[in-house]
Design a protein around this motif. Structure first.
Motif, PDB file in Angstrom:
ATOM      1  N   CYS A  80       0.743  -1.245   0.034  1.00  0.00           N
ATOM      2  CA  CYS A  80       0.133  -0.015  -0.074  1.00  0.00           C
ATOM      3  C   CYS A  80       0.812   1.371  -0.153  1.00  0.00           C
ATOM      4  O   CYS A  80       0.425   2.413  -0.042  1.00  0.00           O
ATOM      5  N   LEU A 122      -4.453  -9.673  -1.930  1.00  0.00           N
ATOM      6  CA  LEU A 122      -3.962  -8.702  -0.924  1.00  0.00           C
ATOM      7  C   LEU A 122      -3.001  -9.169   0.076  1.00  0.00           C
ATOM      8  O   LEU A 122      -2.077  -8.680   0.444  1.00  0.00           O
ATOM      9  N   PHE A 138      -6.345  -8.930   5.959  1.00  0.00           N
ATOM     10  CA  PHE A 138      -5.783  -7.597   6.344  1.00  0.00           C
ATOM     11  C   PHE A 138      -6.599  -6.745   7.633  1.00  0.00           C
ATOM     12  O   PHE A 138      -6.371  -6.396   8.449  1.00  0.00           O
ATOM     13  N   PHE A 179     -16.934   6.912  -1.869  1.00  0.00           N
ATOM     14  CA  PHE A 179     -18.138   7.266  -1.162  1.00  0.00           C
ATOM     15  C   PHE A 179     -18.227   8.696  -0.762  1.00  0.00           C
ATOM     16  O   PHE A 179     -17.390   9.171  -0.253  1.00  0.00           O
ATOM     17  N   VAL A 194     -16.534  -7.138  10.533  1.00  0.00           N
ATOM     18  CA  VAL A 194     -15.698  -7.797   9.521  1.00  0.00           C
ATOM     19  C   VAL A 194     -14.605  -8.620  10.339  1.00  0.00           C
ATOM     20  O   VAL A 194     -14.267  -9.620   9.959  1.00  0.00           O
ATOM     21  N   LEU A 200     -17.960  -3.155   9.155  1.00  0.00           N
ATOM     22  CA  LEU A 200     -17.845  -2.611   7.650  1.00  0.00           C
ATOM     23  C   LEU A 200     -17.506  -1.449   7.500  1.00  0.00           C
ATOM     24  O   LEU A 200     -16.606  -1.225   6.690  1.00  0.00           O
ATOM     25  N   LEU A 201     -18.190  -0.495   8.292  1.00  0.00           N
ATOM     26  CA  LEU A 201     -17.589   1.108   7.958  1.00  0.00           C
ATOM     27  C   LEU A 201     -16.359   1.592   8.675  1.00  0.00           C
ATOM     28  O   LEU A 201     -16.083   2.508   8.611  1.00  0.00           O
ATOM     29  N   CYS A 203     -13.655  -0.137   7.622  1.00  0.00           N
ATOM     30  CA  CYS A 203     -12.972  -0.679   6.590  1.00  0.00           C
ATOM     31  C   CYS A 203     -12.530   0.274   5.495  1.00  0.00           C
ATOM     32  O   CYS A 203     -13.672   0.714   5.092  1.00  0.00           O
ATOM     33  N   CYS A 204     -11.561   0.402   4.644  1.00  0.00           N
ATOM     34  CA  CYS A 204     -11.375   1.180   3.482  1.00  0.00           C
ATOM     35  C   CYS A 204     -12.213   0.208   2.547  1.00  0.00           C
ATOM     36  O   CYS A 204     -12.387  -1.072   2.722  1.00  0.00           O
ATOM     37  N   PRO A 205     -12.753   0.617   1.450  1.00  0.00           N
ATOM     38  CA  PRO A 205     -13.323  -0.275   0.526  1.00  0.00           C
ATOM     39  C   PRO A 205     -12.156  -0.830  -0.826  1.00  0.00           C
ATOM     40  O   PRO A 205     -10.768  -0.463  -0.486  1.00  0.00           O
ATOM     41  N   VAL A 206     -12.546  -1.585  -1.285  1.00  0.00           N
ATOM     42  CA  VAL A 206     -11.940  -2.188  -2.639  1.00  0.00           C
ATOM     43  C   VAL A 206     -12.160  -1.206  -3.803  1.00  0.00           C
ATOM     44  O   VAL A 206     -13.243  -0.988  -4.242  1.00  0.00           O
ATOM     45  N   CYS A 281      -6.420   2.903   6.420  1.00  0.00           N
ATOM     46  CA  CYS A 281      -6.789   1.680   5.821  1.00  0.00           C
ATOM     47  C   CYS A 281      -8.048   1.112   6.508  1.00  0.00           C
ATOM     48  O   CYS A 281      -9.014   0.455   6.162  1.00  0.00           O
ATOM     49  N   PHE A 282      -7.898   1.261   7.842  1.00  0.00           N
ATOM     50  CA  PHE A 282      -8.818   0.818   8.800  1.00  0.00           C
ATOM     51  C   PHE A 282      -9.074   1.863   9.973  1.00  0.00           C
ATOM     52  O   PHE A 282      -7.726   2.629  10.076  1.00  0.00           O
ATOM     53  N   LYS A 325     -10.516   5.543   3.876  1.00  0.00           N
ATOM     54  CA  LYS A 325     -11.820   5.068   4.016  1.00  0.00           C
ATOM     55  C   LYS A 325     -13.174   5.568   3.316  1.00  0.00           C
ATOM     56  O   LYS A 325     -13.981   4.803   2.991  1.00  0.00           O
ATOM     57  N   HIS A 329      -9.214   3.258  -1.481  1.00  0.00           N
ATOM     58  CA  HIS A 329      -7.761   2.818  -1.507  1.00  0.00           C
ATOM     59  C   HIS A 329      -7.288   1.830  -2.535  1.00  0.00           C
ATOM     60  O   HIS A 329      -7.206   0.771  -2.277  1.00  0.00           O
ATOM     61  N   ILE A 331      -4.617   0.450  -3.747  1.00  0.00           N
ATOM     62  CA  ILE A 331      -3.296   0.138  -3.012  1.00  0.00           C
ATOM     63  C   ILE A 331      -2.048   0.920  -3.594  1.00  0.00           C
ATOM     64  O   ILE A 331      -1.723   1.766  -2.926  1.00  0.00           O
TER      65      ILE A 331
HETATM   66  N1  COA Z   1     -17.042   1.154   3.587  1.00  0.00           N
HETATM   67  C1  COA Z   1     -18.161   1.328   3.249  1.00  0.00           C
HETATM   68  N2  COA Z   1     -19.232   0.705   2.627  1.00  0.00           N
HETATM   69  C2  COA Z   1     -18.704  -0.277   2.138  1.00  0.00           C
HETATM   70  C3  COA Z   1     -17.467  -0.881   2.216  1.00  0.00           C
HETATM   71  C4  COA Z   1     -16.449  -0.054   3.222  1.00  0.00           C
HETATM   72  N3  COA Z   1     -15.329  -0.337   3.203  1.00  0.00           N
HETATM   73  N4  COA Z   1     -17.148  -1.891   1.307  1.00  0.00           N
HETATM   74  C5  COA Z   1     -18.496  -2.179   0.744  1.00  0.00           C
HETATM   75  N5  COA Z   1     -19.304  -1.350   1.157  1.00  0.00           N
HETATM   76  C6  COA Z   1     -20.633  -1.131   0.855  1.00  0.00           C
HETATM   77  C7  COA Z   1     -20.805  -1.516  -0.521  1.00  0.00           C
HETATM   78  O1  COA Z   1     -21.093  -0.144  -1.056  1.00  0.00           O
HETATM   79  C8  COA Z   1     -22.327  -2.126  -0.648  1.00  0.00           C
HETATM   80  O2  COA Z   1     -23.097  -0.857  -0.535  1.00  0.00           O
HETATM   81  P1  COA Z   1     -24.850  -1.207  -1.205  1.00  0.00           P
HETATM   82  O3  COA Z   1     -25.365  -2.511  -0.615  1.00  0.00           O
HETATM   83  O4  COA Z   1     -25.412   0.019  -0.557  1.00  0.00           O
HETATM   84  O5  COA Z   1     -24.431  -1.280  -2.513  1.00  0.00           O
HETATM   85  C9  COA Z   1     -22.268  -2.875   0.585  1.00  0.00           C
HETATM   86  O6  COA Z   1     -21.508  -2.407   1.318  1.00  0.00           O
HETATM   87  C10 COA Z   1     -22.002  -4.525   0.240  1.00  0.00           C
HETATM   88  O7  COA Z   1     -20.596  -4.196  -0.401  1.00  0.00           O
HETATM   89  P2  COA Z   1     -19.649  -5.595  -0.805  1.00  0.00           P
HETATM   90  O8  COA Z   1     -18.827  -4.974  -2.010  1.00  0.00           O
HETATM   91  O9  COA Z   1     -20.692  -6.869  -1.119  1.00  0.00           O
HETATM   92  O10 COA Z   1     -18.898  -5.708   0.441  1.00  0.00           O
HETATM   93  P3  COA Z   1     -17.917  -6.871   0.654  1.00  0.00           P
HETATM   94  O11 COA Z   1     -18.485  -7.586   1.794  1.00  0.00           O
HETATM   95  O12 COA Z   1     -17.698  -7.886  -0.555  1.00  0.00           O
HETATM   96  O13 COA Z   1     -16.733  -6.103   1.147  1.00  0.00           O
HETATM   97  C11 COA Z   1     -15.227  -5.487   2.791  1.00  0.00           C
HETATM   98  C12 COA Z   1     -16.731  -5.485   2.617  1.00  0.00           C
HETATM   99  C13 COA Z   1     -14.995  -4.600   4.133  1.00  0.00           C
HETATM  100  C14 COA Z   1     -14.704  -6.980   3.076  1.00  0.00           C
HETATM  101  C15 COA Z   1     -13.979  -4.982   1.612  1.00  0.00           C
HETATM  102  O14 COA Z   1     -14.543  -3.783   1.391  1.00  0.00           O
HETATM  103  C16 COA Z   1     -12.696  -5.236   2.007  1.00  0.00           C
HETATM  104  O15 COA Z   1     -12.120  -6.160   1.787  1.00  0.00           O
HETATM  105  N6  COA Z   1     -12.119  -4.028   2.528  1.00  0.00           N
HETATM  106  C17 COA Z   1     -10.772  -4.058   2.839  1.00  0.00           C
HETATM  107  C18 COA Z   1      -9.796  -3.929   1.663  1.00  0.00           C
HETATM  108  C19 COA Z   1      -8.153  -4.125   2.093  1.00  0.00           C
HETATM  109  O16 COA Z   1      -7.931  -4.934   2.745  1.00  0.00           O
HETATM  110  N7  COA Z   1      -7.554  -3.225   1.580  1.00  0.00           N
HETATM  111  C20 COA Z   1      -5.992  -3.289   2.076  1.00  0.00           C
HETATM  112  C21 COA Z   1      -5.785  -2.566   3.328  1.00  0.00           C
HETATM  113  S1  COA Z   1      -4.301  -2.891   3.888  1.00  0.00           S
END
Ligand code: COA
Length: 380
Positions: A80, A122, A138, A179, A194, A200-201, A203-206, A281-282, A325, A329, A331
């Motif tokens: 990252c 990742l 992660f 977002f 998670v 969930l909120l 975490c950073c997204p994909v 990232c978190f 957030k 992100h 990477i």
């Molecule tokens: N923050 C806020 N909302 C999120 C989100 C996040 N990080 N990730 C997903 N969402 C929302 C989506 O927009 C979606 O909303 P909707 O239903 O209104 O459309 C809903 O949550 C479900 O999305 P989805 O893509 O199915 O979620 P997921 O369960 O597959 O993934 C995480 C969620 C947290 C597991 C994923 O975002 C993740 O792995 N994040 C960390 C990435 C990472 O590790 N990066 C490296 C860091 S070192």
């Protein structure tokens, strides 16, 4: 910095080549007096690996898409922190006198990969034997850090929720953010777990996206613009890859080392910085960053966040662009995206999220769970 460009961040239709092209073209267009690509002497690309699609030799893709096919380009990979370290390489190339003008780009295309492959892909940035093969994601690594932090400092999860709520509020003002919707602390605390205590909120997204920077030596910079953004000082640090080999779970030694070097090189005091772009990232990572960068004592970042000081309009805003957030992100792009924010903020062109009167900024980019980090101090 004489130019900077940024794509939209999110789940995007464009492929990696188109994203790189967009970011570089935007950086070139942003140069006040026009920019001839033939002046670029070298390029550095920060990327983890395009979802595994182009693992080797991806620097050639930057040379092609930037339309500088004969210029040497190297890929820098520190998870990252890839673009943070690409920026560091560019600064050294200019500082040493080897180059006058250097291109830095950061890129990741993450949403192409199915979630199981993405989790594996990742995870390669963490320790393989003790973390990835044992099933630790992660979110799991940062979840461990968060649970120790909350217990050690008697902090409630509200502090984590405030980081998410603040960064979502900032992201809502950033047209490039993944977002752009505010969330309340209550919504964060009601979102599903998670990796306990991270929800969930937290975490950073994909994210897919790219950012690009054009750097020039001090003499040359004024040929491009009257308002360059200067690198006052930068620093980098490393630490053990595996959590179990580190001295602490609630402090990143790599960040501490990087910050000490950056402040020593810049000869600026921490109090001189107007806003920070830190690697959240978190949500727990933002608390650790504020402490490791020297803005709060151990355990003190929670109260600082809850006081509102880190919000836009507060005494020292943190992540005015929404941070990892809410902005997202991708990477390998994140370090360049943070420097882009410094560029637009310090030139007073950040629009609705402008930090009023900002003259000095700090960016902080972390590799994986803290095996590497860079800190860069920018001024006008
Ligand atoms: N923050 C806020 N909302 C999120 C989100 C996040 N990080 N990730 C997903 N969402 C929302 C989506 O927009 C979606 O909303 P909707 O239903 O209104 O459309 C809903 O949550 C479900 O999305 P989805 O893509 O199915 O979620 P997921 O369960 O597959 O993934 C995480 C969620 C947290 C597991 C994923 O975002 C993740 O792995 N994040 C960390 C990435 C990472 O590790 N990066 C490296 C860091 S070192």
């Amino acid at each position: 910095m004489v130019g900077a460009g940024h794509t939209r961040f999110g789940a995007l239709a464009e492929g990696p080549r188109a994203l790189l092209r967009q970011a570089v073209d935007a950086a070139v267009t942003s140069v006040d007096r026009g920019f001839d690509r033939s002046s670029i002497g070298e390029g550095f690309l920060g990327t983890l690996g395009f979802s595994g699609w182009q693992l080797g030799n991806s620097s050639a893709i930057l040379a092609e898409e930037a339309r500088i096919p004969r210029v040497p380009v190297s890929r820098v990979e520190n998870a990252c922190a890839s673009a943070g370290f690409a920026l560091r390489a560019a600064i050294r190339a200019i500082e040493s006198g080897a180059q006058d003008v250097v291109l830095v780009a950061g890129l990741e295309k993450m949403t192409d990969a199915p979630s199981t492959r993405r989790r594996y892909w990742l995870g390669v940035s963490g320790d393989t034997e003790w973390e990835r093969l044992a099933g630790l994601t992660f979110a799991g690594v940062y979840g461990l850090m968060a649970s120790v932090y909350l217990a050690q400092h008697h902090v409630l999860p509200e502090a984590l929720a405030e980081v998410a709520a603040k960064n979502h509020a900032h992201g809502a003002l950033n047209p490039n953010a993944q977002f752009q919707k505010p969330v309340t602390r209550e919504q964060v605390l009601a979102s599903p777990f998670v990796a306990d205590p991270l929800r969930l909120l937290d975490c950073c997204p994909v994210t897919d996206g790219a950012a690009a920077l054009l750097l020039a030596g001090e003499e040359k910079a004024h040929a491009f613009t009257d308002t360059p953004v200067y690198v006052a000082g930068d620093g980098a640090g490393s630490d053990s890859l595996a959590l179990q080999d580190r001295g602490s779970l609630t402090s990143l030694a790599a960040t501490r080392r990087a910050a000490d070097e950056a402040f020593r090189r810049s000869a600026l005091d921490r109090s001189a910085i107007d806003f920070l772009e830190v690697h959240d990232c978190f949500t727990i990572a933002e608390l650790l960053a504020l402490e490791d960068l020297g803005y709060a004592p151990p355990g003190g970042a929670a109260a600082l966040e809850l006081s509102g000081a880190t919000r836009l309009g507060g005494s020292r805003p943190v992540n005015p662009d929404g941070g990892l957030k809410a902005k997202g992100h991708p990477i390998g792009a994140t370090g360049a995206s943070q420097a882009y924010e410094a560029f637009v903020q310090l030139r007073g062109s950040a629009g609705a999220r402008q930090v009023r009167g900002a003259e000095r900024a700090l960016t902080h980019n972390v590799g994986g769970s803290g095996a590497s980090a860079t800190v860069t101090v920018f001024t006008v």
